[in-house]
Design a protein around this motif. Sequence first.
Motif, mmCIF file in Angstrom:
data_model
loop_
_atom_site.group_PDB
_atom_site.id
_atom_site.type_symbol
_atom_site.label_atom_id
_atom_site.label_comp_id
_atom_site.label_asym_id
_atom_site.label_seq_id
_atom_site.Cartn_x
_atom_site.Cartn_y
_atom_site.Cartn_z
ATOM 1 N N SER A 78 0.782 -1.306 0.041
ATOM 2 C CA SER A 78 -0.054 0.102 0.095
ATOM 3 C C SER A 78 0.999 1.225 -0.046
ATOM 4 O O SER A 78 0.648 2.291 -0.801
ATOM 5 N N LEU A 79 1.867 1.188 0.904
ATOM 6 C CA LEU A 79 2.809 2.484 0.991
ATOM 7 C C LEU A 79 3.567 3.088 -0.336
ATOM 8 O O LEU A 79 3.246 4.199 -0.964
ATOM 9 N N PRO A 80 4.243 2.030 -1.073
ATOM 10 C CA PRO A 80 4.994 2.445 -2.282
ATOM 11 C C PRO A 80 3.621 2.740 -3.226
ATOM 12 O O PRO A 80 4.129 3.507 -4.304
ATOM 13 N N ILE A 81 2.803 1.985 -3.505
ATOM 14 C CA ILE A 81 1.569 1.910 -4.554
ATOM 15 C C ILE A 81 1.213 3.684 -4.283
ATOM 16 O O ILE A 81 1.018 4.451 -5.353
ATOM 17 N N PHE A 82 1.001 4.051 -3.167
ATOM 18 C CA PHE A 82 0.661 5.384 -3.087
ATOM 19 C C PHE A 82 1.704 6.426 -3.481
ATOM 20 O O PHE A 82 1.316 7.205 -4.108
ATOM 21 N N ASN A 121 -6.931 9.654 -5.987
ATOM 22 C CA ASN A 121 -8.001 10.348 -6.165
ATOM 23 C C ASN A 121 -8.820 9.753 -7.481
ATOM 24 O O ASN A 121 -9.622 10.672 -7.938
ATOM 25 N N SER A 122 -8.393 8.850 -8.322
ATOM 26 C CA SER A 122 -9.089 8.771 -9.488
ATOM 27 C C SER A 122 -9.565 7.292 -9.699
ATOM 28 O O SER A 122 -8.663 6.458 -9.148
ATOM 29 N N PRO A 123 -10.497 7.034 -10.255
ATOM 30 C CA PRO A 123 -10.674 5.515 -10.307
ATOM 31 C C PRO A 123 -10.029 4.678 -11.168
ATOM 32 O O PRO A 123 -9.635 3.512 -10.972
ATOM 33 N N PHE A 140 -6.499 -0.808 -0.860
ATOM 34 C CA PHE A 140 -6.059 -0.195 -2.204
ATOM 35 C C PHE A 140 -7.049 1.055 -2.222
ATOM 36 O O PHE A 140 -6.788 2.196 -2.446
ATOM 37 N N ALA A 141 -8.499 0.679 -2.127
ATOM 38 C CA ALA A 141 -9.499 1.791 -2.562
ATOM 39 C C ALA A 141 -9.267 2.872 -1.298
ATOM 40 O O ALA A 141 -9.533 4.042 -1.804
ATOM 41 N N ARG A 142 -8.879 2.659 -0.180
ATOM 42 C CA ARG A 142 -8.902 3.547 0.651
ATOM 43 C C ARG A 142 -7.525 4.508 0.397
ATOM 44 O O ARG A 142 -7.548 5.492 0.721
ATOM 45 N N ILE A 143 -6.325 3.848 0.484
ATOM 46 C CA ILE A 143 -5.088 4.427 0.445
ATOM 47 C C ILE A 143 -5.023 5.386 -1.009
ATOM 48 O O ILE A 143 -4.464 6.242 -1.090
ATOM 49 N N LEU A 144 -5.765 4.810 -1.907
ATOM 50 C CA LEU A 144 -5.619 5.723 -3.110
ATOM 51 C C LEU A 144 -6.701 6.891 -3.460
ATOM 52 O O LEU A 144 -6.746 7.432 -4.468
ATOM 53 N N THR A 145 -7.771 6.801 -2.571
ATOM 54 C CA THR A 145 -8.777 8.154 -2.551
ATOM 55 C C THR A 145 -8.548 9.053 -1.189
ATOM 56 O O THR A 145 -9.188 8.536 -0.126
ATOM 57 N N VAL A 146 -7.855 9.668 -1.343
ATOM 58 C CA VAL A 146 -7.661 10.506 -0.046
ATOM 59 C C VAL A 146 -8.727 11.476 0.092
ATOM 60 O O VAL A 146 -9.345 11.581 1.201
ATOM 61 N N THR A 147 -8.941 12.444 -1.033
ATOM 62 C CA THR A 147 -9.949 13.610 -1.030
ATOM 63 C C THR A 147 -11.178 13.330 -1.919
ATOM 64 O O THR A 147 -12.090 13.857 -1.540
ATOM 65 N N ALA A 148 -10.837 12.752 -2.897
ATOM 66 C CA ALA A 148 -12.051 12.567 -3.811
ATOM 67 C C ALA A 148 -11.899 11.097 -4.563
ATOM 68 O O ALA A 148 -10.926 10.518 -4.314
ATOM 69 N N GLY A 149 -12.961 11.053 -5.360
ATOM 70 C CA GLY A 149 -12.894 9.786 -6.307
ATOM 71 C C GLY A 149 -13.295 8.613 -5.362
ATOM 72 O O GLY A 149 -12.958 7.256 -5.735
#
Lengths: 284, 259
Positions: B110-114, B124-126, B200-209
């Motif tokens: 999760s960390l390096p992916i972010f 923040n994008s699908p 992944f869904a959580r770590i990749l959507t911080v403010t939007a999406g």
Amino acid sequence: MQPHDNRAWLLLLPALLLLGVVGALPLLAVINYGFHDIFTLSDVQWVGVEWFGDILQSDRFLASLGRSLLFSALALSIQVPLGIMVALLLVGFGRRAIWGLMLCALPLVVPWNMIPMLWLGLVDARTGIVGPWLAAAGFDWKFTAWHTWALILTMDTWHWLGLVVVLAYAGLSAIPPAYRQAAAIDGASRWAIFRHIELPRISGALAIVLLLRFVDSFMIYIEAFTINAGGPDDATRFLTLELGEEIKGFSYGQAAARATLYFLFVLAVVWAFVIATRRTEETA
Amino acid sequence: MIRAAGLLALALFILLPLAQAVMLSFVVTLPKDGLAEGAVGLMNYAAVLAAPELRAAMVNSAVYVVLNLLLCIAVALPAAYALARYRFVGDRHFLLLILVFRVTPPVVLSLPIFILFSKLGLVNSPVGIALVHCLFNLPVAIWILESFIRAVPRALDETAFLDGHSGASFFFRHLIPAIAPGIGVAAFFCFIFSWVEVVFARILTVTAGKPVTMAISAMFGFQTDMGMVMAMTCLSLLPGLGMIWLVRNHLARGFTLRA
């Protein structure tokens, strides 16, 4: 026999490229971070194997590892036999088995973060459907360790039983009826039919079920955390909870070292499993 | 008799937690808009559909899942064809490699992916979620499609090429129709691992999406409207139910370990 042609690699290129970007690159990065102390992304210091040493020597790590291994062992030993039994039950229903399969697949499409909420709602002592009865029977998942374990295991079984059933059913329904008829003529016992006819047919499906269920239960996070936040008294503190705490605490170097260790552990188990499967295939 | 009892117990076990959610989704649990607590009706569903962020979440989820399915199947098809039809140096190593990626725990990456995806502008994008979910869905898609292609007689390939079809036209006009159920099954298994995924869904959507899963998480607060949460949960089940229904006759093909 398939022809030998190394140009087939060209057809694998898109897959390799995609897995390289979302798998191999992040994996290399996480291993690299594990050897550094990371304050910010621009302030990074080499610390060698210090993190790894710290983690491996801590008692908390060993205790969590023990708990996670125990959880995986329990989850597998409940879900795999139960799933096979349900699949055998469904095979007996012929065409109508499809309804049973759809029923079993239902929990698989529930969002993972809602599964613990559904179960907490169900066992709520005041408003749940079964909660008041459980409470009357003295069930207390908040403060009694083995009750929390029972709740998490039941929930995990509810969630994943469908995968075991669907994959086991796939193998079972492909057995030609002649096999069973021949066994019946020979007067084979129910156990003998399972051991010599049905089990060999589902071994490929079971292998993948065992691996997927091992990794997912070994790395259970959201579901276990939502139920009781690792409690009572750290009794359900699994490996991933510690990783989550370090990431939340911005201790990225240590988190990366821990992630690397977890990955190596999973890799070792998968490797041993594949070697064992290949060996039995060769002797069979 | 015993079989019927077993089936009944199974149905009870699976349906009970869902029954609780469905019941709660029709009950007002937080007094608002002049509705008393305990009133029964479709109010929660109306409230969910009226909330712009929840509607957007459904669109986000649908977009990333569809993108992920298309990407996985488009990339898995040629790979599955190669594995089903040819032997080549390192074919077993490739199978082992995709198995390793399938079992890599998402929390580990999760960390390096972010960090990687924020550099690529995919947070923040699908699209970001659709890409990263390929990590565990692509191997599954390859396993399933490979077994379906293997079941198609090689004569299909040979007659198509003798008829003068090019590689691409063979793929689209002959192979894909022949393994259409396999594509359905692959799509189903990709769906069940992707639609409901949260790490992944959580770590990749911080403010939007935010997808459906994260939108539900965001509904929990100081005063949680449980009825509305359950209404949203029930709505989030509908695409999954549709998928189960679509592949019901082919679900029994499953997939097996290939290593």
